[in-house]
Design a protein around this motif. Structure first.
Motif, mmCIF file in Angstrom:
data_model
loop_
_atom_site.group_PDB
_atom_site.id
_atom_site.type_symbol
_atom_site.label_atom_id
_atom_site.label_comp_id
_atom_site.label_asym_id
_atom_site.label_seq_id
_atom_site.Cartn_x
_atom_site.Cartn_y
_atom_site.Cartn_z
ATOM 1 N N LEU A 35 0.859 -1.192 0.000
ATOM 2 C CA LEU A 35 0.000 0.000 0.000
ATOM 3 C C LEU A 35 0.889 1.233 0.000
ATOM 4 N N LYS A 36 0.517 2.214 -0.828
ATOM 5 C CA LYS A 36 1.373 3.377 -1.021
ATOM 6 C C LYS A 36 0.582 4.664 -0.824
ATOM 7 N N ASN A 37 0.814 5.312 0.317
ATOM 8 C CA ASN A 37 0.220 6.625 0.604
ATOM 9 C C ASN A 37 -1.294 6.646 0.377
ATOM 10 N N VAL A 38 -1.966 5.666 0.969
ATOM 11 C CA VAL A 38 -3.409 5.523 0.773
ATOM 12 C C VAL A 38 -4.173 6.503 1.660
ATOM 13 N N ASP A 39 -5.018 7.303 1.044
ATOM 14 C CA ASP A 39 -5.997 8.139 1.734
ATOM 15 C C ASP A 39 -7.370 7.541 1.458
ATOM 16 N N PHE A 40 -8.135 7.254 2.505
ATOM 17 C CA PHE A 40 -9.429 6.594 2.328
ATOM 18 C C PHE A 40 -10.376 7.072 3.416
ATOM 19 N N CYS A 231 -2.376 1.619 -4.810
ATOM 20 C CA CYS A 231 -2.811 3.021 -4.791
ATOM 21 C C CYS A 231 -4.305 3.099 -5.055
ATOM 22 N N LEU A 232 -4.997 3.981 -4.340
ATOM 23 C CA LEU A 232 -6.427 4.188 -4.574
ATOM 24 C C LEU A 232 -6.619 5.213 -5.675
ATOM 25 N N ALA A 233 -7.562 4.875 -6.571
ATOM 26 C CA ALA A 233 -7.908 5.788 -7.657
ATOM 27 C C ALA A 233 -9.286 6.363 -7.378
#
Length: 233
Positions: A35-40, A231-233
């Motif tokens: 996981l890379k710098n995930v903002d959720f 990464c979240l898109a």
């Protein structure tokens, strides 16, 4: 530990708030980022699907959301509780009280009958069997499995086992329902029934986060978040 002490203010309507979550695993002598710098962020009452292929990091993200694993760095608040500051024991308490898990393979105890499986979270909390059974009955009736309570999991269809799993997740009145590929082991008709049930539960105000690799399943949610290469898109 208060949010004020941590220098952070959250919306009262937010149940999941993740900032800059990073997670990796050792492969030999090298650490491989997952996981890379995930903002959720998830608001209370939302139905969100996390959609991604195998190896995208969605299972690792689910484990962190479910307090089954910890991030290497970043902040995670669940219903205003700072999970990233907690000990393993504290996370276990949160996991038991705040999260209802629904798994692809149901995770029902094969030697217990269906009623025993459903009431188990309440018994673990210290409730008597009689109290737990009484509290569970409205959920059991809503899910239409009252006639199967004395049966073992092996005697149920896949759809019935998933309904029992959902009942077990609901009886503790969790703040969050976390579903991992909930239709993955079901035939098409049973899968549609389970997704219709999820939409019903969402309509009743439940917050649901569903992990899936299937776009058609994800479309049942109110919002789809894509995860690709961590990464979240």
């Amino acid at each position: 530990m208060s949010d004020e002490r941590l220098g952070r203010k959250m919306s009262e309507s937010t149940i999941i708030d993740m900032k800059q979550i990073n997670k990796g695993y050792m492969l030999g002598t090298e650490k491989v980022p997952v996981l890379k710098n995930v903002d959720f962020r998830v608001e209370k009452g939302e139905f969100v699907a996390i959609l991604g292929p195998s190896g995208s990091g969605k299972t690792t993200l689910m484990n962190i959301i479910g307090c089954m694993d910890v991030a290497d760095s970043g902040e995670y608040y669940l219903d205003e509780q700072p999970i990233h500051c907690m000990t393993e024991k504290q996370m276990g308490i949160v996991r038991n009280k705040e999260i209802g898990f629904i798994f692809q393979n149901y995770q029902l105890i094969p030697t217990y009958d269906i009623l025993q499986n459903i009431i188990m979270p309440l018994v673990v909390r210290g409730m008597t069997t009689k109290e737990a059974e009484k509290r569970c009955m409205p959920v059991i009736e809503m899910l239409g499995i009252g006639h199967r309570l004395g049966h073992k999991p092996s005697e149920l269809s896949g759809g019935q086992k998933q309904r029992a799993s959902i009942a077990r997740a609901l009886v503790g009145e969790p703040a969050l329902l976390l579903a991992d590929e909930p239709t993955g082991a079901l035939d098409s008709a049973s899968g549609r029934d389970v997704l219709a049930l999820f939409r019903q539960l969402h309509g009743l105000g439940n917050t649901i986060v569903m992990i899936t690799h299937d776009l058609n399943v994800a479309k049942a949610a109110g919002r789809i978040v894509h995860i690709i290469d961590g990464c979240l898109a």
